[in-house]
Design a protein around this motif. Structure first.
Motif, mmCIF file in Angstrom:
data_model
loop_
_atom_site.group_PDB
_atom_site.id
_atom_site.type_symbol
_atom_site.label_atom_id
_atom_site.label_comp_id
_atom_site.label_asym_id
_atom_site.label_seq_id
_atom_site.Cartn_x
_atom_site.Cartn_y
_atom_site.Cartn_z
ATOM 1 N N GLN A 138 0.998 -1.200 0.031
ATOM 2 C CA GLN A 138 -0.049 0.118 0.049
ATOM 3 C C GLN A 138 0.798 1.180 -0.061
ATOM 4 O O GLN A 138 0.550 2.232 -0.676
ATOM 5 N N LEU A 139 1.879 1.267 0.891
ATOM 6 C CA LEU A 139 2.685 2.469 0.829
ATOM 7 C C LEU A 139 3.379 2.714 -0.149
ATOM 8 O O LEU A 139 3.663 3.850 -0.829
ATOM 9 N N GLU A 140 3.928 1.294 -1.031
ATOM 10 C CA GLU A 140 4.694 1.797 -2.096
ATOM 11 C C GLU A 140 3.816 2.128 -3.284
ATOM 12 O O GLU A 140 4.116 2.967 -4.021
ATOM 13 N N ALA A 141 2.582 1.682 -3.482
ATOM 14 C CA ALA A 141 1.633 2.236 -4.370
ATOM 15 C C ALA A 141 1.277 3.614 -4.246
ATOM 16 O O ALA A 141 1.136 4.362 -5.078
ATOM 17 N N ALA A 142 1.193 3.972 -2.989
ATOM 18 C CA ALA A 142 0.645 5.188 -2.608
ATOM 19 C C ALA A 142 1.895 6.573 -2.870
ATOM 20 O O ALA A 142 1.579 7.555 -2.414
ATOM 21 N N ARG A 143 3.050 5.858 -2.990
ATOM 22 C CA ARG A 143 4.370 7.097 -3.095
ATOM 23 C C ARG A 143 3.850 8.050 -4.070
ATOM 24 O O ARG A 143 4.542 9.004 -4.248
ATOM 25 N N ALA A 144 3.380 7.453 -5.225
ATOM 26 C CA ALA A 144 3.506 8.138 -6.601
ATOM 27 C C ALA A 144 3.080 9.707 -6.470
ATOM 28 O O ALA A 144 2.108 9.796 -5.648
ATOM 29 N N LEU A 145 3.663 10.617 -6.954
ATOM 30 C CA LEU A 145 3.324 12.016 -6.986
ATOM 31 C C LEU A 145 3.445 12.423 -8.617
ATOM 32 O O LEU A 145 4.126 11.805 -9.347
ATOM 33 N N THR A 146 2.721 13.297 -8.634
ATOM 34 C CA THR A 146 2.561 13.845 -9.891
ATOM 35 C C THR A 146 3.793 14.945 -10.250
ATOM 36 O O THR A 146 4.596 15.308 -9.485
ATOM 37 N N ASP A 147 3.953 15.188 -11.417
ATOM 38 C CA ASP A 147 5.081 15.975 -12.045
ATOM 39 C C ASP A 147 4.906 17.419 -11.288
ATOM 40 O O ASP A 147 5.950 17.962 -10.878
ATOM 41 N N ASP A 148 3.813 17.725 -11.385
ATOM 42 C CA ASP A 148 3.332 19.252 -10.776
ATOM 43 C C ASP A 148 3.762 19.067 -9.063
ATOM 44 O O ASP A 148 4.517 20.032 -8.781
ATOM 45 N N GLN A 149 3.319 18.109 -8.779
ATOM 46 C CA GLN A 149 3.621 17.973 -7.147
ATOM 47 C C GLN A 149 5.227 18.013 -6.737
ATOM 48 O O GLN A 149 5.774 18.603 -5.813
ATOM 49 N N ILE A 150 5.784 17.198 -7.708
ATOM 50 C CA ILE A 150 7.341 17.018 -7.572
ATOM 51 C C ILE A 150 8.071 18.329 -7.763
ATOM 52 O O ILE A 150 8.685 18.858 -7.065
ATOM 53 N N SER A 151 7.647 18.971 -8.866
ATOM 54 C CA SER A 151 8.297 20.406 -9.301
ATOM 55 C C SER A 151 8.074 21.393 -8.158
ATOM 56 O O SER A 151 8.762 22.094 -7.701
ATOM 57 N N LEU A 152 6.639 21.353 -7.822
ATOM 58 C CA LEU A 152 6.430 22.320 -6.600
ATOM 59 C C LEU A 152 7.314 22.144 -5.449
ATOM 60 O O LEU A 152 7.744 22.941 -4.819
ATOM 61 N N ALA A 153 7.276 20.902 -4.892
ATOM 62 C CA ALA A 153 8.327 20.431 -3.713
ATOM 63 C C ALA A 153 9.623 20.929 -3.987
ATOM 64 O O ALA A 153 10.198 21.434 -3.079
ATOM 65 N N ARG A 154 10.252 20.890 -5.278
ATOM 66 C CA ARG A 154 11.752 21.197 -5.298
ATOM 67 C C ARG A 154 11.896 22.812 -5.388
ATOM 68 O O ARG A 154 12.762 23.202 -4.742
ATOM 69 N N GLN A 155 10.753 23.346 -6.080
ATOM 70 C CA GLN A 155 10.801 24.651 -5.888
ATOM 71 C C GLN A 155 10.650 25.331 -4.714
ATOM 72 O O GLN A 155 11.520 26.207 -4.323
ATOM 73 N N VAL A 156 9.684 24.822 -3.701
ATOM 74 C CA VAL A 156 9.914 25.663 -2.417
ATOM 75 C C VAL A 156 10.998 25.004 -1.610
ATOM 76 O O VAL A 156 11.399 26.041 -0.674
ATOM 77 N N ALA A 157 11.683 24.132 -1.994
ATOM 78 C CA ALA A 157 13.029 23.606 -1.148
ATOM 79 C C ALA A 157 13.842 24.547 -1.151
ATOM 80 O O ALA A 157 14.909 24.877 -0.157
ATOM 81 N N THR A 158 13.951 25.191 -2.136
ATOM 82 C CA THR A 158 15.131 26.365 -2.729
ATOM 83 C C THR A 158 14.747 27.631 -1.785
ATOM 84 O O THR A 158 15.526 28.702 -1.763
ATOM 85 N N MET A 159 13.382 27.799 -1.329
ATOM 86 C CA MET A 159 12.903 29.203 -0.743
ATOM 87 C C MET A 159 12.904 29.260 0.902
ATOM 88 O O MET A 159 13.136 30.395 1.164
ATOM 89 N N SER A 160 12.800 28.042 1.324
ATOM 90 C CA SER A 160 12.507 28.134 3.000
ATOM 91 C C SER A 160 13.095 26.866 3.633
ATOM 92 O O SER A 160 13.728 26.049 2.805
ATOM 93 N N HIS A 161 12.963 26.862 4.982
ATOM 94 C CA HIS A 161 13.569 25.745 5.884
ATOM 95 C C HIS A 161 12.726 24.440 5.385
ATOM 96 O O HIS A 161 11.563 24.627 5.003
ATOM 97 N N PRO A 162 13.472 23.383 5.323
ATOM 98 C CA PRO A 162 12.822 22.351 4.720
ATOM 99 C C PRO A 162 11.361 21.991 5.436
ATOM 100 O O PRO A 162 10.398 21.419 4.922
#
Ligand code: COA
Length: 382
Positions: free
Chosen positions: A72-96
């Motif tokens: 279940q955990l393995e199947a649920a990990r999937a994220l959309t390209d938008d979600q991945i790119s948003l996370a990468r973007q905010v990562a450069t702006m603020s504390h993790p």
């Protein structure tokens, strides 16, 4: 205006926030139980997937149930390209932690009408969130380090995925076992801690689980709560050596500075999680740097015990956890995000429990300290 004035209990100390059967903190005995099982028995050799099953089901899982949760955990990990790119973007702006909070909120649906009586649906959303929060922590770590996205691999356990993504290296078996133990240790801590209480409060507004977990991450970020693991290691780094600690820590105590990793509202003895963490430390602290930091932590512990132990102020989970996170090559500002990934298991189990309890909205009272009602004065006359 004088209304009935209830007694204020600062910090709601001792006030029950909810009925719960998920985990129990015995503050006088120095024990922590998940569903009746002592934390000491749920760390070494127990995977995070087993603890997730235990927190959700209330019973120790057999192998087939563990396999289920793992899938279940393995199947649920999937994220959309938008979600991945948003996370990468905010990562450069603020504390993790703030990046994680934003990225988790952005997982929410476009609707806002979370069904209150679909407990199976809430359980699925909870497991999905556990999987995705771990993945997001890895994404944010990769972006922070300037590495490209390298997502989860088929067959990886939750601990393996997190460690590999955060550190950028293939983790050893010892490191994976230690990561499982760290995730298990911090997976739940009763309904009354600040972030789990936040979980219960936001759930009571019928909010979507992503909004709930985002709020809980905000609560955990504070240095009085989960943020203490980062603060304590920064302090030990600054102190530098046991000799310096002998002078610095008494000075801090004299000045009433709160030492991160010390003190707890409920434990008045040594936090049982810190005892387990010290056992882990004895296995993974190989490098000089972490050994030295650990020596500083031990000196802090001794001085604290001598000076304020009799007042019930003892090491908590965060006095030693930083040394172990660091030995796993987890960067310092990812200690609290790892804690958040672990505690998402408990938080989401509390969402389901809160829904099952009838989910009455939290609406405590206040003690009014403002003025009596008075006549309005128009701007021109002020
Ligand atoms: C955990 C914590 C927030 C609990 O707070 P609390 O129950 O509200 O306790 P208080 O802040 O009211 O402290 C009670 C007394 O203990 C002292 N105290 C509490 N934590 C202390 C610490 N870490 N170092 C030194 N003294 C401490 C306070 O100064 C206060 O002393 P006083 O009565 O002389 O004023 C608090 O102990 C703390 O801030 N610890 C450091 C942060 C930390 O490690 N957090 C992680 C918790 S798992």
């Amino acid at each position: 205006m004088t209304l009935d004035t209830p007694t204020l209990i600062p910090g709601l100390e001792g006030v029950p926030a909810a009925e719960s059967s998920i985990s129990l903190v015995d503050g006088e005995g120095g024990k922590l139980y998940y569903r009746g099982y002592s934390i000491e028995d749920l760390t070494e050799g127990t995977t995070f997937e087993e603890v997730v099953a235990l927190l959700y089901d209330g019973e120790l899982p057999n192998q087939s149930r563990v396999n289920d949760v793992r899938q279940q955990l393995e199947a649920a990990r999937a994220l959309t390209d938008d979600q991945i790119s948003l996370a990468r973007q905010v990562a450069t702006m603020s504390h993790p932690m703030f990046a994680l909070q934003s990225a988790v909120a952005a997982l929410g649906p476009k609707t806002n009408d979370f069904p209150q009586d679909d407990f199976a649906g809430a359980t699925k959303r909870g497991i999905d969130l556990i999987a995705k929060v771990g993945h997001l922590v890895g994404i944010i770590a990769q972006a922070t380090a300037g590495r490209p996205y390298d997502g989860p691999r088929p067959g990886e356990s939750h601990a393996t995925m997190m460690l590999r993504m955060i550190t950028g290296a293939e983790p050893s078996d010892l490191h994976i076992r230690t990561m499982d133990a760290l995730l298990n240790l911090q997976a739940d801590h009763s309904a009354g801690n600040a972030s789990t209480f936040t979980t219960r409060v936001v759930t009571s507004t019928k909010a979507e689980p992503e909004a709930v977990i985002s709020a809980a991450i905000g609560a955990l970020s504070g240095p009085a709560h989960g943020g203490a693991n980062e603060q304590s290691l920064r302090l030990f780094d600054q102190i530098g050596s046991s000799e310096n600690a002998e002078a610095e820590v008494p000075r801090m105590l004299d000045q009433k500075v709160k030492i991160p990793g010390v003190g707890h509202r409920v434990y008045h003895v040594k936090d049982p999680r810190s005892i387990v963490i010290q056992r882990l430390a004895s296995q993974v602290l190989e490098r000089q740097r972490e050994r030295q930091l650990y020596e500083v932590a031990l000196t802090v512990e001794r001085i604290v015990k001598e000076r304020i132990g009799s007042r019930g102020l003892w090491p908590n989970v965060d006095l030693f956890s930083g040394c172990v996170f660091s030995a796993l090559d987890i960067p310092i500002d990812f200690f609290t995000p790892c804690f958040a990934a672990s505690r998402t298991a408990g938080w989401t189990a509390h969402i389901v429990e809160q829904l099952r309890s009838g989910n009455r909205i939290f609406r405590p009272d206040q003690i009014w300290t403002g003025p009596d009602p008075r006549p309005f004065v128009p701007l021109a006359a002020r």
